[in-house]
Motif scaffolding. Structure first.
Motif, PDB file in Angstrom:
ATOM      1  N   SER A  58       0.815  -1.214   0.000  1.00 36.67           N
ATOM      2  CA  SER A  58       0.000   0.000   0.000  1.00 36.67           C
ATOM      3  C   SER A  58       0.850   1.265   0.000  1.00 36.67           C
ATOM      4  CB  SER A  58      -0.919   0.026   1.232  1.00 36.67           C
ATOM      5  OG  SER A  58      -0.163   0.195   2.406  1.00 36.67           O
ATOM      6  N   GLY A  59       2.017   1.209   0.603  1.00 30.30           N
ATOM      7  CA  GLY A  59       2.808   2.421   0.780  1.00 30.30           C
ATOM      8  C   GLY A  59       2.554   3.040   2.132  1.00 30.30           C
ATOM      9  N   LYS A  60       1.313   3.354   2.428  1.00 29.56           N
ATOM     10  CA  LYS A  60       0.942   3.951   3.701  1.00 29.56           C
ATOM     11  C   LYS A  60       0.724   2.860   4.745  1.00 29.56           C
ATOM     12  CE  LYS A  60      -2.192   7.416   5.654  1.00 29.56           C
ATOM     13  NZ  LYS A  60      -2.446   6.695   6.911  1.00 29.56           N
ATOM     14  N   GLY A  61       1.106   3.127   5.962  1.00 25.00           N
ATOM     15  CA  GLY A  61       0.895   2.170   7.036  1.00 25.00           C
ATOM     16  C   GLY A  61      -0.484   2.306   7.652  1.00 25.00           C
ATOM     17  N   GLY A  62      -0.973   1.199   8.221  1.00 27.55           N
ATOM     18  CA  GLY A  62      -2.233   1.219   8.932  1.00 27.55           C
ATOM     19  C   GLY A  62      -3.480   1.110   8.089  1.00 27.55           C
ATOM     20  N   VAL A  63      -3.348   0.741   6.811  1.00 30.29           N
ATOM     21  CA  VAL A  63      -4.536   0.633   5.942  1.00 30.29           C
ATOM     22  C   VAL A  63      -5.106  -0.788   5.918  1.00 30.29           C
ATOM     23  CG1 VAL A  63      -3.799   2.541   4.488  1.00 30.29           C
ATOM     24  CG2 VAL A  63      -3.128   0.214   3.895  1.00 30.29           C
ATOM     25  N   GLY A  64      -4.382  -1.761   6.452  1.00 26.95           N
ATOM     26  CA  GLY A  64      -4.909  -3.122   6.524  1.00 26.95           C
ATOM     27  C   GLY A  64      -4.202  -4.138   5.659  1.00 26.95           C
ATOM     28  N   LYS A  65      -2.918  -3.941   5.389  1.00 26.10           N
ATOM     29  CA  LYS A  65      -2.177  -4.912   4.559  1.00 26.10           C
ATOM     30  C   LYS A  65      -2.091  -6.274   5.242  1.00 26.10           C
ATOM     31  CE  LYS A  65       1.551  -2.480   4.331  1.00 26.10           C
ATOM     32  NZ  LYS A  65       1.044  -1.276   5.035  1.00 26.10           N
ATOM     33  N   THR A  66      -1.680  -6.284   6.505  1.00 19.64           N
ATOM     34  CA  THR A  66      -1.500  -7.547   7.217  1.00 19.64           C
ATOM     35  C   THR A  66      -2.840  -8.243   7.434  1.00 19.64           C
ATOM     36  OG1 THR A  66       0.449  -6.620   8.307  1.00 19.64           O
ATOM     37  CG2 THR A  66      -0.502  -8.591   9.274  1.00 19.64           C
ATOM     38  N   THR A  67      -3.881  -7.489   7.759  1.00 17.75           N
ATOM     39  CA  THR A  67      -5.215  -8.069   7.912  1.00 17.75           C
ATOM     40  C   THR A  67      -5.684  -8.682   6.603  1.00 17.75           C
ATOM     41  OG1 THR A  67      -5.749  -6.424   9.606  1.00 17.75           O
ATOM     42  CG2 THR A  67      -7.582  -7.587   8.594  1.00 17.75           C
ATOM     43  N   THR A  68      -5.426  -7.996   5.505  1.00 21.30           N
ATOM     44  CA  THR A  68      -5.791  -8.526   4.188  1.00 21.30           C
ATOM     45  C   THR A  68      -5.019  -9.796   3.872  1.00 21.30           C
ATOM     46  OG1 THR A  68      -6.322  -6.304   3.392  1.00 21.30           O
ATOM     47  CG2 THR A  68      -5.896  -7.988   1.733  1.00 21.30           C
ATOM     48  N   THR A  69      -3.717  -9.799   4.158  1.00 20.65           N
ATOM     49  CA  THR A  69      -2.894 -10.977   3.881  1.00 20.65           C
ATOM     50  C   THR A  69      -3.382 -12.183   4.670  1.00 20.65           C
ATOM     51  OG1 THR A  69      -0.985  -9.524   3.540  1.00 20.65           O
ATOM     52  CG2 THR A  69      -0.546 -11.858   3.847  1.00 20.65           C
ATOM     53  N   ALA A  70      -3.687 -11.993   5.958  1.00 14.24           N
ATOM     54  CA  ALA A  70      -4.120 -13.103   6.802  1.00 14.24           C
ATOM     55  C   ALA A  70      -5.450 -13.678   6.320  1.00 14.24           C
ATOM     56  CB  ALA A  70      -4.234 -12.633   8.257  1.00 14.24           C
ATOM     57  N   ASN A  71      -6.409 -12.821   6.031  1.00  7.44           N
ATOM     58  CA  ASN A  71      -7.742 -13.304   5.674  1.00  7.44           C
ATOM     59  C   ASN A  71      -7.805 -13.854   4.259  1.00  7.44           C
ATOM     60  OD1 ASN A  71      -9.865 -12.572   7.939  1.00  7.44           O
ATOM     61  ND2 ASN A  71      -8.419 -10.873   7.852  1.00  7.44           N
ATOM     62  N   VAL A  72      -7.113 -13.221   3.317  1.00  8.73           N
ATOM     63  CA  VAL A  72      -7.101 -13.738   1.954  1.00  8.73           C
ATOM     64  C   VAL A  72      -6.348 -15.065   1.894  1.00  8.73           C
ATOM     65  CG1 VAL A  72      -6.276 -13.301  -0.392  1.00  8.73           C
ATOM     66  CG2 VAL A  72      -7.409 -11.488   0.877  1.00  8.73           C
ATOM     67  N   SER A  73      -5.264 -15.182   2.650  1.00 10.76           N
ATOM     68  CA  SER A  73      -4.490 -16.428   2.657  1.00 10.76           C
ATOM     69  C   SER A  73      -5.330 -17.604   3.150  1.00 10.76           C
ATOM     70  CB  SER A  73      -3.253 -16.271   3.545  1.00 10.76           C
ATOM     71  OG  SER A  73      -2.387 -15.278   3.057  1.00 10.76           O
ATOM     72  N   LEU A  74      -6.011 -17.406   4.273  1.00 11.77           N
ATOM     73  CA  LEU A  74      -6.831 -18.492   4.795  1.00 11.77           C
ATOM     74  C   LEU A  74      -8.058 -18.748   3.924  1.00 11.77           C
ATOM     75  CD1 LEU A  74      -6.707 -18.159   8.677  1.00 11.77           C
ATOM     76  CD2 LEU A  74      -5.806 -19.972   7.241  1.00 11.77           C
ATOM     77  N   SER A  75      -8.573 -17.726   3.274  1.00  8.50           N
ATOM     78  CA  SER A  75      -9.680 -17.938   2.339  1.00  8.50           C
ATOM     79  C   SER A  75      -9.241 -18.816   1.176  1.00  8.50           C
ATOM     80  CB  SER A  75     -10.206 -16.595   1.824  1.00  8.50           C
ATOM     81  OG  SER A  75     -10.750 -15.823   2.867  1.00  8.50           O
ATOM     82  N   LEU A  76      -8.038 -18.576   0.666  1.00  7.55           N
ATOM     83  CA  LEU A  76      -7.507 -19.409  -0.412  1.00  7.55           C
ATOM     84  C   LEU A  76      -7.298 -20.851   0.057  1.00  7.55           C
ATOM     85  CD1 LEU A  76      -4.867 -16.933  -1.910  1.00  7.55           C
ATOM     86  CD2 LEU A  76      -7.067 -17.549  -2.903  1.00  7.55           C
ATOM     87  N   ALA A  77      -6.797 -21.002   1.296  1.00 10.72           N
ATOM     88  CA  ALA A  77      -6.599 -22.349   1.827  1.00 10.72           C
ATOM     89  C   ALA A  77      -7.926 -23.074   1.995  1.00 10.72           C
ATOM     90  CB  ALA A  77      -5.862 -22.270   3.166  1.00 10.72           C
TER      91      ALA A  77
END
Length: 319
Positions: A58-77
């Protein structure tokens, strides 16, 4: 029974159905218009060459990159795909906390590069979904070695592709904030990017800058997720709409995540939103974004017109 007419190409365009009123049901059934609701009676078909290496930035911090990574990863699994998530934030990792795996990280990429462990020893397999694994770059408060950079992370990703037990279908890289050396390192092995932004001017300016840097690095497949959307503020014209964001950045829209108080609860519990029962609204939005990512699809933002207010009897007198 009313039968829905499928699209000409259901693989690339998931089914949506138009809402209908009780008055419509009394009349003769008509062919319904297909819009945009995901068709959950089939599994998504994986598009593109595997493994697909996707950086979430994203460039900017605090927009939800890590939250997106965690939820999209488990959704794919949960869709039956093998996934490896890499936390590329050196010294400030948080992905293991959101996944509830912080007590199981014994080795990191640094130990692999130093020869202290093997790659399979550093991968943390989730007990809930055995086809999901986590790989951390470093331990908290550790210093970045001089030899670590884009070549080292690319070597790690290549090693994942050549594993004896088979390459994963997806490698998701959680990119650190900013556009310094950590950003350059995280995007180096990727061939796709998911840009996470929020509907505010500071985040949009940083997202536009990051888009240019990704294109300069040769990453052309860039999609965006608009996070923390509040419809009440959009209706009050206190927040930019998703359509405004898409017109400003000019990127395909992968998903729209509404503001949800369950995000904070799931973060503190180390239990991703997509595993909640009953599912949270934001969790459903992450699942839909993961579905579109698998099929390399996108959604379209539309302008919702407000219904005109009904005029009462006193309106004739200016009331």
């Amino acid at each position: 029974m009313i039968s829905l007419q499928p699209l000409t190409n259901p693989k690339t365009s998931p089914l949506y159905c138009h809402p209908f009123s009780p008055k419509t049901l009394k009349k003769k059934p008509r062919p319904l218009t297909v819009h945009s609701l995901l068709q959950y009676n089939r599994k998504p078909q994986l598009s593109g060459e595997t493994p697909r290496v996707v950086v979430i930035t994203s460039g900017k911090g605090g927009v939800g990159k890590t939250t997106t990574t965690a939820n999209v990863s488990l959704s794919l699994a949960r869709l039956g795909l093998s996934v490896v998530a890499i936390d590329a934030d050196v010294g400030l990792r948080n992905l293991d906390l959101l996944l509830g795996l912080e007590n199981r990280v014994n080795y990191t990429v640094f130990e692999i590069l130093n020869g202290d462990c093997r790659l399979d020893q550093a991968l943390v397999r989730d007990k809930r979904w055995s086809n999901f694994e986590l790989l951390c770059i470093s331990k908290p408060r550790s210093k970045l070695p001089l030899g670590f950079g884009a070549k080292a992370l690319t070597w790690i990703v290549d090693a994942l592709k050549g594993r004896e037990e088979g390459a994963p279908d997806f490698v998701l890289i959680d990119c650190p904030a900013g556009i310094d050396a950590g950003f350059i390192t995280a995007i180096s092995p990727a061939n796709e990017a998911v840009l996470v932004t929020t509907p505010d001017i500071t985040s949009l300016r940083d997202a536009d800058r990051v888009t240019g840097l990704l294109e300069c690095d040769g990453i052309r497949d860039i999609k965006m997720i608009v996070n923390r959307v509040r419809t009440d503020m959009i209706k009050g014209e206190d927040m930019m709409s998703v359509l405004d964001v898409q017109e400003m950045l000019g990127l395909p829209l992968l998903g729209v995540i509404p503001e949800d108080t369950e995000v904070i609860r799931s973060t503190n519990r180390g239990y991703p939103l997509v595993l909640n029962k009953p599912p949270a609204l934001a969790g459903l939005a992450f699942e839909q974004a993961a579905w579109r990512l698998v099929e390399q699809d996108s959604m379209k933002a539309v302008m919702v017109e407000e219904e005109p207010k009904k005029r009462g009897f006193f309106s004739f007198f200016g009331g």
